[in-house]
Motif scaffolding. Structure first.
Motif, mmCIF file in Angstrom:
data_model
loop_
_atom_site.group_PDB
_atom_site.id
_atom_site.type_symbol
_atom_site.label_atom_id
_atom_site.label_comp_id
_atom_site.label_asym_id
_atom_site.label_seq_id
_atom_site.Cartn_x
_atom_site.Cartn_y
_atom_site.Cartn_z
ATOM 1 N N LEU A 38 0.823 -1.200 0.000
ATOM 2 C CA LEU A 38 0.000 0.000 0.000
ATOM 3 C C LEU A 38 0.863 1.259 0.000
ATOM 4 O O LEU A 38 0.632 2.195 -0.778
ATOM 5 N N LEU A 39 1.855 1.277 0.866
ATOM 6 C CA LEU A 39 2.720 2.455 0.963
ATOM 7 C C LEU A 39 3.506 2.685 -0.323
ATOM 8 O O LEU A 39 3.620 3.820 -0.802
ATOM 9 N N LEU A 40 4.041 1.622 -0.883
ATOM 10 C CA LEU A 40 4.845 1.758 -2.100
ATOM 11 C C LEU A 40 3.991 2.177 -3.290
ATOM 12 O O LEU A 40 4.504 2.773 -4.245
ATOM 13 N N SER A 41 2.703 1.884 -3.232
ATOM 14 C CA SER A 41 1.831 2.253 -4.347
ATOM 15 C C SER A 41 1.351 3.695 -4.268
ATOM 16 O O SER A 41 0.810 4.233 -5.243
ATOM 17 N N MET A 42 1.524 4.334 -3.112
ATOM 18 C CA MET A 42 1.118 5.730 -2.968
ATOM 19 C C MET A 42 2.085 6.637 -3.726
ATOM 20 O O MET A 42 3.298 6.561 -3.535
ATOM 21 N N PRO A 43 1.577 7.526 -4.583
ATOM 22 C CA PRO A 43 2.466 8.402 -5.350
ATOM 23 C C PRO A 43 3.010 9.585 -4.553
ATOM 24 O O PRO A 43 3.941 10.258 -4.992
ATOM 25 N N GLN A 44 2.438 9.848 -3.383
ATOM 26 C CA GLN A 44 2.835 11.017 -2.604
ATOM 27 C C GLN A 44 4.104 10.763 -1.773
ATOM 28 O O GLN A 44 4.515 9.621 -1.565
ATOM 29 N N ARG A 45 4.684 11.844 -1.293
ATOM 30 C CA ARG A 45 5.753 11.745 -0.297
ATOM 31 C C ARG A 45 5.160 11.122 0.965
ATOM 32 O O ARG A 45 4.004 11.370 1.312
ATOM 33 N N LYS A 46 5.975 10.333 1.653
ATOM 34 C CA LYS A 46 5.515 9.692 2.897
ATOM 35 C C LYS A 46 6.577 9.903 3.973
ATOM 36 O O LYS A 46 7.748 9.601 3.764
ATOM 37 N N ILE A 47 6.141 10.414 5.127
ATOM 38 C CA ILE A 47 7.052 10.788 6.207
ATOM 39 C C ILE A 47 6.523 10.249 7.525
ATOM 40 O O ILE A 47 5.312 10.297 7.790
ATOM 41 N N ILE A 48 7.420 9.741 8.356
ATOM 42 C CA ILE A 48 7.069 9.317 9.715
ATOM 43 C C ILE A 48 7.219 10.508 10.656
ATOM 44 O O ILE A 48 8.217 11.230 10.604
ATOM 45 N N PHE A 49 6.234 10.716 11.532
ATOM 46 C CA PHE A 49 6.305 11.753 12.566
ATOM 47 C C PHE A 49 6.017 11.070 13.896
ATOM 48 O O PHE A 49 4.885 10.673 14.162
ATOM 49 N N THR A 50 7.032 10.916 14.730
ATOM 50 C CA THR A 50 6.891 10.160 15.967
ATOM 51 C C THR A 50 7.565 10.871 17.130
ATOM 52 O O THR A 50 8.545 11.607 16.941
ATOM 53 N N ASN A 51 7.053 10.623 18.333
ATOM 54 C CA ASN A 51 7.701 11.131 19.540
ATOM 55 C C ASN A 51 8.869 10.251 19.970
ATOM 56 O O ASN A 51 9.662 10.645 20.839
ATOM 57 N N ALA A 52 8.975 9.067 19.399
ATOM 58 C CA ALA A 52 10.048 8.143 19.761
ATOM 59 C C ALA A 52 11.380 8.624 19.194
ATOM 60 O O ALA A 52 11.428 9.516 18.343
ATOM 61 N N ASP A 53 12.464 8.011 19.663
ATOM 62 C CA ASP A 53 13.768 8.372 19.120
ATOM 63 C C ASP A 53 13.993 7.633 17.805
ATOM 64 O O ASP A 53 13.249 6.736 17.420
ATOM 65 N N LYS A 54 15.050 8.053 17.109
ATOM 66 C CA LYS A 54 15.336 7.517 15.781
ATOM 67 C C LYS A 54 15.599 6.018 15.813
ATOM 68 O O LYS A 54 15.138 5.274 14.929
ATOM 69 N N ALA A 55 16.320 5.548 16.834
ATOM 70 C CA ALA A 55 16.669 4.134 16.913
ATOM 71 C C ALA A 55 15.410 3.267 17.007
ATOM 72 O O ALA A 55 15.299 2.228 16.349
ATOM 73 N N HIS A 56 14.461 3.695 17.827
ATOM 74 C CA HIS A 56 13.211 2.933 17.974
ATOM 75 C C HIS A 56 12.425 2.931 16.667
ATOM 76 O O HIS A 56 11.931 1.879 16.230
ATOM 77 N N ALA A 57 12.299 4.109 16.043
ATOM 78 C CA ALA A 57 11.533 4.192 14.800
ATOM 79 C C ALA A 57 12.129 3.284 13.729
ATOM 80 O O ALA A 57 11.409 2.562 13.033
ATOM 81 N N ARG A 58 13.439 3.296 13.611
ATOM 82 C CA ARG A 58 14.090 2.464 12.597
ATOM 83 C C ARG A 58 13.950 0.977 12.914
ATOM 84 O O ARG A 58 13.787 0.147 12.011
#
Length: 217
Positions: A38-58
């Motif tokens: 689903l995400l790869l088929s979306m033509p728009q830019r896609k960004i994660i916005f989280t309160n977690a730190d980078k290590a957790h998000a990754r």
């Protein structure tokens, strides 16, 4: 974290995240090929916005098999850089990850900066200031951006910042939500305009121009 600060506690932000996230059962997460497609088929830019730190998000993205589905991550370090103000202005250019990049200052400098940062107000959702900062950092037009979140408080702040909003995990609309999704996997059925395009059609649905950016929390 802001609550602890308001109570007068001081702590190292990196140690706080390592302690909290170090206890999470990451091994229970499994790849999600349906969401990936689903995400790869979306033509728009896609960004994660989280309160977690980078290590957790990754770590989470990697476990779900979604690490290459997003342009970048706006995380705790993005809004609360562990660097002096004069040093982090250009740090967001590294690897197109909106999280301060991967380069680390030396241990002593990082510890001092992190401790100093813990004494400053923490910027994170659901504060309106956090949303406004994320919009600036991502360089998006909120009128052409859809924000997905499972928190009603975050949805309210996202709407106040001018974003189109989708509450996830509920089939009932909450205040300030434009859409409600019981499951993120139902996004194509619920909001087909993301794929169909057509500026006029999008205006009829969300009273705005065509969607340019999708932000997932």
């Amino acid at each position: 974290m802001p609550i602890f600060q308001a109570l007068g506690y001081e702590f190292d932000n990196d140690e706080f995240h390592a302690y909290v996230h170090g206890r999470l059962p990451y091994e229970t997460l499994r790849p999600d090929p349906v969401l990936r497609n689903l995400l790869l088929s979306m033509p728009q830019r896609k960004i994660i916005f989280t309160n977690a730190d980078k290590a957790h998000a990754r770590q989470v993205l990697k476990r779900l098999g979604l690490e290459d589905c997003f342009e970048g991550i706006i995380c705790f370090e993005t809004l609360n850089p562990p660097l002096e103000p004069a040093e982090f202005m250009d740090a967001l250019d590294d690897n197109q990850v909106l999280a301060g990049g991967d380069q680390e200052p030396n241990t002593a400098d990082r510890t001092d900066a992190s401790c100093a940062s813990s004494k400053s107000p923490v910027l994170c959702k659901p504060s309106l200031e956090a949303f406004e900062a994320a919009i600036r950092i991502a360089n998006v037009d909120p009128k052409k951006t859809i924000f997905f979140d499972d928190s009603a408080r975050n949805i309210a702040s996202g709407k106040a910042a001018g974003l189109h909003t989708v509450i996830v995990g509920s089939s009932v609309l909450v205040p300030d939500a434009d859409y409600a999704l019981r499951s993120i996997h139902n996004i194509k059925e619920a909001i087909p305009e993301i794929w169909d395009g057509g500026e006029e059609q999008m205006e009829q649905v969300i009273q705005s121009a065509a969607v340019e950016t999708v932000v997932l929390a």
